[in-house]
Design a protein around this motif. Sequence first.
Motif, PDB file in Angstrom:
ATOM      1  N   ASN A 329       0.853  -1.186   0.000  1.00 44.92           N
ATOM      2  CA  ASN A 329       0.000   0.000   0.000  1.00 44.92           C
ATOM      3  C   ASN A 329       0.893   1.241   0.000  1.00 44.92           C
ATOM      4  OD1 ASN A 329      -1.667   2.172   0.687  1.00 44.92           O
ATOM      5  ND2 ASN A 329      -2.931   0.954   2.068  1.00 44.92           N
ATOM      6  N   LYS A 330       0.766   2.082  -1.001  1.00 45.84           N
ATOM      7  CA  LYS A 330       1.652   3.249  -1.157  1.00 45.84           C
ATOM      8  C   LYS A 330       1.216   4.462  -0.328  1.00 45.84           C
ATOM      9  CE  LYS A 330       4.262   1.184  -4.201  1.00 45.84           C
ATOM     10  NZ  LYS A 330       5.611   0.725  -3.806  1.00 45.84           N
ATOM     11  N   ASP A 331       0.276   4.275   0.589  1.00 42.19           N
ATOM     12  CA  ASP A 331      -0.258   5.388   1.377  1.00 42.19           C
ATOM     13  C   ASP A 331       0.710   5.757   2.506  1.00 42.19           C
ATOM     14  OD1 ASP A 331      -1.682   7.202   2.876  1.00 42.19           O
ATOM     15  OD2 ASP A 331      -3.584   6.124   2.728  1.00 42.19           O
ATOM     16  N   VAL A 332       1.582   6.744   2.249  1.00 41.11           N
ATOM     17  CA  VAL A 332       2.587   7.154   3.231  1.00 41.11           C
ATOM     18  C   VAL A 332       1.933   7.823   4.436  1.00 41.11           C
ATOM     19  CG1 VAL A 332       4.653   8.567   3.589  1.00 41.11           C
ATOM     20  CG2 VAL A 332       4.296   7.447   1.404  1.00 41.11           C
ATOM     21  N   ILE A 333       0.822   8.546   4.205  1.00 40.21           N
ATOM     22  CA  ILE A 333       0.118   9.225   5.309  1.00 40.21           C
ATOM     23  C   ILE A 333      -0.393   8.210   6.322  1.00 40.21           C
ATOM     24  CG2 ILE A 333      -1.790  10.752   5.914  1.00 40.21           C
ATOM     25  CD1 ILE A 333       0.289  12.153   4.244  1.00 40.21           C
ATOM     26  N   GLN A 334      -1.004   7.139   5.823  1.00 33.14           N
ATOM     27  CA  GLN A 334      -1.523   6.110   6.725  1.00 33.14           C
ATOM     28  C   GLN A 334      -0.388   5.420   7.465  1.00 33.14           C
ATOM     29  OE1 GLN A 334      -3.932   3.089   4.856  1.00 33.14           O
ATOM     30  NE2 GLN A 334      -4.446   2.103   6.783  1.00 33.14           N
ATOM     31  N   LEU A 335       0.721   5.172   6.762  1.00 29.39           N
ATOM     32  CA  LEU A 335       1.867   4.542   7.418  1.00 29.39           C
ATOM     33  C   LEU A 335       2.419   5.440   8.523  1.00 29.39           C
ATOM     34  CD1 LEU A 335       3.964   2.306   7.674  1.00 29.39           C
ATOM     35  CD2 LEU A 335       5.273   3.406   5.853  1.00 29.39           C
ATOM     36  N   ASP A 345       7.510  13.497   6.605  1.00 26.00           N
ATOM     37  CA  ASP A 345       8.873  13.552   6.093  1.00 26.00           C
ATOM     38  C   ASP A 345       9.721  12.432   6.696  1.00 26.00           C
ATOM     39  OD1 ASP A 345      10.858  14.890   4.488  1.00 26.00           O
ATOM     40  OD2 ASP A 345      11.768  15.594   6.342  1.00 26.00           O
ATOM     41  N   THR A 346       9.445  12.093   7.963  1.00 28.44           N
ATOM     42  CA  THR A 346      10.155  10.995   8.616  1.00 28.44           C
ATOM     43  C   THR A 346       9.839   9.675   7.925  1.00 28.44           C
ATOM     44  OG1 THR A 346       9.921  12.158  10.716  1.00 28.44           O
ATOM     45  CG2 THR A 346      10.557   9.848  10.833  1.00 28.44           C
ATOM     46  N   THR A 347       8.578   9.509   7.536  1.00 30.77           N
ATOM     47  CA  THR A 347       8.116   8.253   6.955  1.00 30.77           C
ATOM     48  C   THR A 347       8.647   8.050   5.540  1.00 30.77           C
ATOM     49  OG1 THR A 347       6.087   8.713   8.187  1.00 30.77           O
ATOM     50  CG2 THR A 347       6.051   6.812   6.737  1.00 30.77           C
ATOM     51  N   ARG A 348       8.932   9.152   4.848  1.00 27.68           N
ATOM     52  CA  ARG A 348       9.361   9.046   3.449  1.00 27.68           C
ATOM     53  C   ARG A 348      10.675   8.287   3.285  1.00 27.68           C
ATOM     54  NH1 ARG A 348       7.756  14.764   2.710  1.00 27.68           N
ATOM     55  NH2 ARG A 348       5.755  14.801   1.648  1.00 27.68           N
ATOM     56  N   ILE A 349      11.470   8.171   4.358  1.00 30.92           N
ATOM     57  CA  ILE A 349      12.739   7.460   4.233  1.00 30.92           C
ATOM     58  C   ILE A 349      12.507   5.997   3.847  1.00 30.92           C
ATOM     59  CG2 ILE A 349      13.976   8.955   5.847  1.00 30.92           C
ATOM     60  CD1 ILE A 349      13.694   6.783   7.965  1.00 30.92           C
ATOM     61  N   TYR A 350      11.328   5.469   4.167  1.00 28.37           N
ATOM     62  CA  TYR A 350      11.053   4.066   3.859  1.00 28.37           C
ATOM     63  C   TYR A 350      10.756   3.844   2.378  1.00 28.37           C
ATOM     64  CZ  TYR A 350      10.901   3.575   8.889  1.00 28.37           C
ATOM     65  OH  TYR A 350      11.241   3.586  10.219  1.00 28.37           O
ATOM     66  N   LEU A 351      10.669   4.936   1.614  1.00 31.85           N
ATOM     67  CA  LEU A 351      10.487   4.802   0.171  1.00 31.85           C
ATOM     68  C   LEU A 351      11.811   4.504  -0.526  1.00 31.85           C
ATOM     69  CD1 LEU A 351       8.057   7.800  -0.410  1.00 31.85           C
ATOM     70  CD2 LEU A 351       7.472   5.380  -0.536  1.00 31.85           C
TER      71      LEU A 351
END
Length: 368
Positions: A329-335, A345-351
Amino acid sequence: MNNDRQKILTDYISYLYTTGRTYDTVGKYIKYVTDFLERTEDVNRRGYLVYKRENADVMVRHSLMCSAICDLLSYLNIGYGKREKAVKPLEKLDVISDKNKKQLNDFIIWLTDNNDYSSHTVYIYYTSMKKYFEYANEVNMDNCRRFIKSLEEEKLSPATIRLRITAIERFSKWLKKPIELKRPKIKRKLDVNNVPTEEEYNRLLEYLKAKNNKDYYFFIKVLGTTGARLSEFQQFTWEDIISGEVVLKGKGNKYRRFFFQKTIQQEAKVYAKEYGKTGIFAVGRFGPITQRGFSQHLKAWGKHCGIDPRKMHAHAFRHFFAKMFLKKNKDVIQLADLLGHGSVDTTRIYLQKSYDEQKKDFNRNVTW
């Protein structure tokens, strides 16, 4: 606020969420900009200067007010070109005054008596303020800025300086003279090569499931499917897992909800009933598991399963959860919500992709 200014505010808020600032900073920017738009006669440089004079007593304590309004004007292309003043570092004092020693002592007592801070956090606050009082006698905006400059000249890392700033802001609130300071930016980076692969994760589960004591099998499966930090994981109970969800206090004294997979619920229910498992979930042979003890187990299991020891630590499974979630699931907001991050911005590192993933994608796509 008239319709034109309401539209300015709406458009500016949309822009703010693309800047990578933390939710806390975005919230403060919205608050300060809203107040400016409601009270200023003109949305321009002149209006800003008038507003600044009228609110000087507030702005001296909240540096983000100036930054927020200038950012709005810059966004509107009518920016107020603010010249950065050269900040002189502070010189170290001979001794910490008795007054500040007492204040520091009272502050620490207040932290431990009235707040649910960990001993590690209290220690960081203590050492940070002790360091501050080695350079300054009073807590005010000018001294704080010069203190930060001193830390920069000592070549301290941005992460360490941010910790010092957090301590100063907490101390200033305790004094009832709150100060807000700009934090140095940190480029967040994740070494994605040190995260277990799906195949390694499954291999580890198969190995642990075959053991007589299957507790550790459940530990890894829960870590890998919740993204919990070890401090949060240590609070789970068997009843929480069987029920399917729980709300706990995590990092930064923030509450968040954890969900548990249906298969884990079913497996845990059968296992708990058979072996009489109740109460705290993460318990080893000698009581509740510790970070050190669990880390030693992980290294041993990884060695047996042929997994790089750099991938065998509890936080690696939080990274694993994030990578697997984004794969499905590409939903970074939910993650970000599931991981309890304060900023997307913290979560984007997992991309980011690992070396092997990048090489595979390159060979598949670059065919010309």
